[in-house]
Design a protein around this motif. Structure first.
Motif, PDB file in Angstrom:
ATOM      1  N   LYS A  16      43.417  34.951  43.429  1.00 11.71           N
ATOM      2  CA  LYS A  16      42.212  35.605  43.006  1.00 11.71           C
ATOM      3  C   LYS A  16      41.441  36.373  44.201  1.00 11.71           C
ATOM      4  O   LYS A  16      41.113  37.737  43.995  1.00 11.71           O
ATOM      5  CB  LYS A  16      41.279  34.911  42.189  1.00 11.71           C
ATOM      6  CG  LYS A  16      41.868  34.538  40.804  1.00 11.71           C
ATOM      7  CD  LYS A  16      41.296  34.079  39.672  1.00 11.71           C
ATOM      8  CE  LYS A  16      41.891  33.436  38.636  1.00 11.71           C
ATOM      9  NZ  LYS A  16      40.826  32.355  37.830  1.00 11.71           N
ATOM     10  N   ALA A  17      41.669  35.767  45.444  1.00  6.76           N
ATOM     11  CA  ALA A  17      40.817  36.134  46.590  1.00  6.76           C
ATOM     12  C   ALA A  17      41.210  37.581  46.944  1.00  6.76           C
ATOM     13  O   ALA A  17      40.861  38.382  47.247  1.00  6.76           O
ATOM     14  CB  ALA A  17      40.291  35.242  47.468  1.00  6.76           C
ATOM     15  N   LEU A  18      42.628  37.011  47.465  1.00  9.10           N
ATOM     16  CA  LEU A  18      43.213  38.030  47.931  1.00  9.10           C
ATOM     17  C   LEU A  18      43.174  38.704  46.910  1.00  9.10           C
ATOM     18  O   LEU A  18      43.139  40.580  47.610  1.00  9.10           O
ATOM     19  CB  LEU A  18      44.566  37.400  48.210  1.00  9.10           C
ATOM     20  CG  LEU A  18      44.820  36.778  49.342  1.00  9.10           C
ATOM     21  CD1 LEU A  18      46.570  36.211  49.140  1.00  9.10           C
ATOM     22  CD2 LEU A  18      44.965  37.393  50.012  1.00  9.10           C
ATOM     23  N   GLN A  19      43.055  39.164  45.341  1.00 13.16           N
ATOM     24  CA  GLN A  19      43.306  40.394  44.715  1.00 13.16           C
ATOM     25  C   GLN A  19      41.625  40.963  45.200  1.00 13.16           C
ATOM     26  O   GLN A  19      42.077  42.176  44.952  1.00 13.16           O
ATOM     27  CB  GLN A  19      43.195  39.834  43.005  1.00 13.16           C
ATOM     28  CG  GLN A  19      43.905  40.726  42.280  1.00 13.16           C
ATOM     29  CD  GLN A  19      44.752  42.012  43.081  1.00 13.16           C
ATOM     30  OE1 GLN A  19      46.153  41.580  43.333  1.00 13.16           O
ATOM     31  NE2 GLN A  19      44.215  43.501  42.680  1.00 13.16           N
ATOM     32  N   GLN A  20      41.227  40.868  44.330  1.00 15.62           N
ATOM     33  CA  GLN A  20      39.075  40.813  45.073  1.00 15.62           C
ATOM     34  C   GLN A  20      39.257  41.931  46.141  1.00 15.62           C
ATOM     35  O   GLN A  20      38.788  42.893  46.171  1.00 15.62           O
ATOM     36  CB  GLN A  20      38.054  39.617  45.391  1.00 15.62           C
ATOM     37  CG  GLN A  20      38.230  39.675  43.578  1.00 15.62           C
ATOM     38  CD  GLN A  20      37.193  37.807  44.155  1.00 15.62           C
ATOM     39  OE1 GLN A  20      36.494  37.365  44.352  1.00 15.62           O
ATOM     40  NE2 GLN A  20      36.309  37.939  43.019  1.00 15.62           N
ATOM     41  N   ALA A  21      40.070  41.579  47.501  1.00 16.29           N
ATOM     42  CA  ALA A  21      39.932  42.362  48.680  1.00 16.29           C
ATOM     43  C   ALA A  21      41.068  43.896  48.212  1.00 16.29           C
ATOM     44  O   ALA A  21      40.865  44.524  49.153  1.00 16.29           O
ATOM     45  CB  ALA A  21      40.528  41.128  49.619  1.00 16.29           C
ATOM     46  N   ARG A  22      41.624  42.712  47.571  1.00 15.88           N
ATOM     47  CA  ARG A  22      42.536  44.364  48.090  1.00 15.88           C
ATOM     48  C   ARG A  22      42.283  45.726  47.027  1.00 15.88           C
ATOM     49  O   ARG A  22      42.216  46.600  46.785  1.00 15.88           O
ATOM     50  CB  ARG A  22      44.028  43.752  46.531  1.00 15.88           C
ATOM     51  CG  ARG A  22      44.845  43.000  47.759  1.00 15.88           C
ATOM     52  CD  ARG A  22      46.353  42.674  47.276  1.00 15.88           C
ATOM     53  NE  ARG A  22      47.566  42.458  48.066  1.00 15.88           N
ATOM     54  CZ  ARG A  22      47.786  41.679  47.791  1.00 15.88           C
ATOM     55  NH1 ARG A  22      46.880  40.480  47.606  1.00 15.88           N
ATOM     56  NH2 ARG A  22      48.719  40.671  48.798  1.00 15.88           N
ATOM     57  N   ASP A  23      41.811  45.178  45.871  1.00 13.97           N
ATOM     58  CA  ASP A  23      40.607  45.562  45.201  1.00 13.97           C
ATOM     59  C   ASP A  23      38.639  46.074  45.954  1.00 13.97           C
ATOM     60  O   ASP A  23      38.697  47.078  45.463  1.00 13.97           O
ATOM     61  CB  ASP A  23      40.444  45.438  43.265  1.00 13.97           C
ATOM     62  CG  ASP A  23      41.212  45.057  43.150  1.00 13.97           C
ATOM     63  OD1 ASP A  23      42.171  45.345  43.324  1.00 13.97           O
ATOM     64  OD2 ASP A  23      41.240  43.692  41.918  1.00 13.97           O
ATOM     65  N   GLY A  24      38.754  45.673  47.124  1.00 12.71           N
ATOM     66  CA  GLY A  24      37.572  46.186  47.583  1.00 12.71           C
ATOM     67  C   GLY A  24      36.248  45.659  47.471  1.00 12.71           C
ATOM     68  O   GLY A  24      34.982  46.151  47.656  1.00 12.71           O
ATOM     69  N   ASP A  25      36.592  44.521  46.057  1.00 17.05           N
ATOM     70  CA  ASP A  25      35.162  44.065  46.288  1.00 17.05           C
ATOM     71  C   ASP A  25      35.380  42.869  47.039  1.00 17.05           C
ATOM     72  O   ASP A  25      34.388  41.961  46.480  1.00 17.05           O
ATOM     73  CB  ASP A  25      35.277  42.852  44.351  1.00 17.05           C
ATOM     74  CG  ASP A  25      35.269  44.024  43.609  1.00 17.05           C
ATOM     75  OD1 ASP A  25      35.451  45.383  43.677  1.00 17.05           O
ATOM     76  OD2 ASP A  25      36.910  43.844  42.600  1.00 17.05           O
ATOM     77  N   ALA A  26      35.685  42.611  47.723  1.00 16.18           N
ATOM     78  CA  ALA A  26      35.063  41.665  49.429  1.00 16.18           C
ATOM     79  C   ALA A  26      35.137  42.326  50.654  1.00 16.18           C
ATOM     80  O   ALA A  26      36.128  43.723  50.911  1.00 16.18           O
ATOM     81  CB  ALA A  26      35.711  40.516  48.882  1.00 16.18           C
ATOM     82  N   ASP A  27      33.919  41.593  51.639  1.00 13.17           N
ATOM     83  CA  ASP A  27      34.473  42.607  52.944  1.00 13.17           C
ATOM     84  C   ASP A  27      35.085  41.455  54.366  1.00 13.17           C
ATOM     85  O   ASP A  27      35.830  41.629  54.829  1.00 13.17           O
ATOM     86  CB  ASP A  27      32.475  41.898  53.115  1.00 13.17           C
ATOM     87  CG  ASP A  27      31.879  43.059  52.337  1.00 13.17           C
ATOM     88  OD1 ASP A  27      31.783  44.792  53.144  1.00 13.17           O
ATOM     89  OD2 ASP A  27      30.862  42.876  51.835  1.00 13.17           O
TER      90      ASP A  27
END
Length: 278
Positions: free
Chosen positions: A68-79
């Motif tokens: 889920k963390a990887l997907q959030q980053a792919r979606d631009g929801d993390a720095d």
């Protein structure tokens, strides 16, 4: 009349827009997508206030499974990403979603289980042999089943052991779809075996009659990595602030603090930044 005028002026001041300096200060934060183990172990609660005091940058953590963390980053929801599935992290960078991956620290996974140990795995240092015995005994095994870094490691171990867990799903093999803490609670309630990272197990308070039964296999090595999300993919990424956090975490101060962090007298993570970087 005088009091009314003062109240009016005070209201105007409160309603006034923030200055450029105030706005800049308010925006000095980054979002880090990380794993449940870094949060549940207390490590981030130990590290982040020290980083903020030194840098003035607030770190807002979203603690989920690595998938889920990887997907959030792919979606631009993390720095920034701070996770533990090296192959998937390297793929993330190769696909252009991350700038560069750095090793940060490591610990290991263990297999915990009931003292009754129905599969007879206690004392083994061979994870594949232990899983083979559990499968042959059809002893209850609780899996996170959530595409996390721990779940990724577990699936790889079952595959290496030649065990088809899909056919056992819903029988002796139970998938919780939950984080590590919830899976441990479920596993303990069912007298099941569970693969967990050692840091979460040490921090976990509801151990019941469970204990570490299998440990010491090199295949149970658990490496953590940190990655800046690529601003070419997501221009809103706070590149400078995110890189400052990565530099601090992999630098002398962050590495020393990681080594310093202990719980119940035990060191939970072992720093190894700048070694074998990809």
């Amino acid at each position: 009349m005088k009091k009314t005028l003062l109240a009016f002026v005070a209201a105007l001041l409160l309603a006034a827009p923030l200055s450029a300096g105030q706005l800049q200060a308010a925006e000095r934060f980054i979002t880090v997508a990380s794993t449940t183990s870094t949060k549940n172990s207390g490590l981030l609660d130990f590290l982040l206030p020290k980083f903020q005091a030194e840098s003035g940058i607030e770190v807002r953590v979203v603690a989920v499974g690595t998938g889920k963390a990887l997907q959030q980053a792919r979606d631009g929801d993390a720095d920034v990403l701070l996770v533990h599935a090296k192959g998937r992290e390297e793929q993330f960078v190769a696909e252009g979603y991350g700038v560069e991956r750095f090793d940060v620290m490591y610990n290991d996974f263990v297999i915990v289980g009931p003292q009754s140990d129905p599969a007879g795995v206690a004392g083994l240092s061979d994870a594949q042999a232990a899983l083979t015995r559990i499968a042959e005994a059809e002893a209850t095994f609780a899996s996170r089943g959530d595409d996390s870094g721990t779940h990724t490691k577990e699936r790889n171990l079952w595959k290496a052991a030649g065990v088809d867990i899909q056919s056992a799903s819903g029988g002796w093999y139970r998938e919780t779809g939950s984080g590590m803490g919830a899976t441990l609670n479920t596993g303990i309630g069912m007298d099941a075996y569970v693969l967990t990272d050692r840091a979460t197990w040490i921090a976990f308070e509801n151990k019941g009659g469970h204990e570490v039964l299998v440990e010491g296999d090199p295949q149970l090595f658990n490496q953590y990595g940190v990655i800046l999300v690529n601003p070419d993919k997501h221009p809103h990424v706070k590149t400078e602030l995110g890189q400052s956090f990565i530099d601090w975490l992999t630098g002398e101060t962050g590495q020393a603090l990681i080594a310093e962090y202990r719980l119940n007298g035990q060191q939970l993570f072992f720093p190894n930044a700048r070694k074998g970087q990809s």
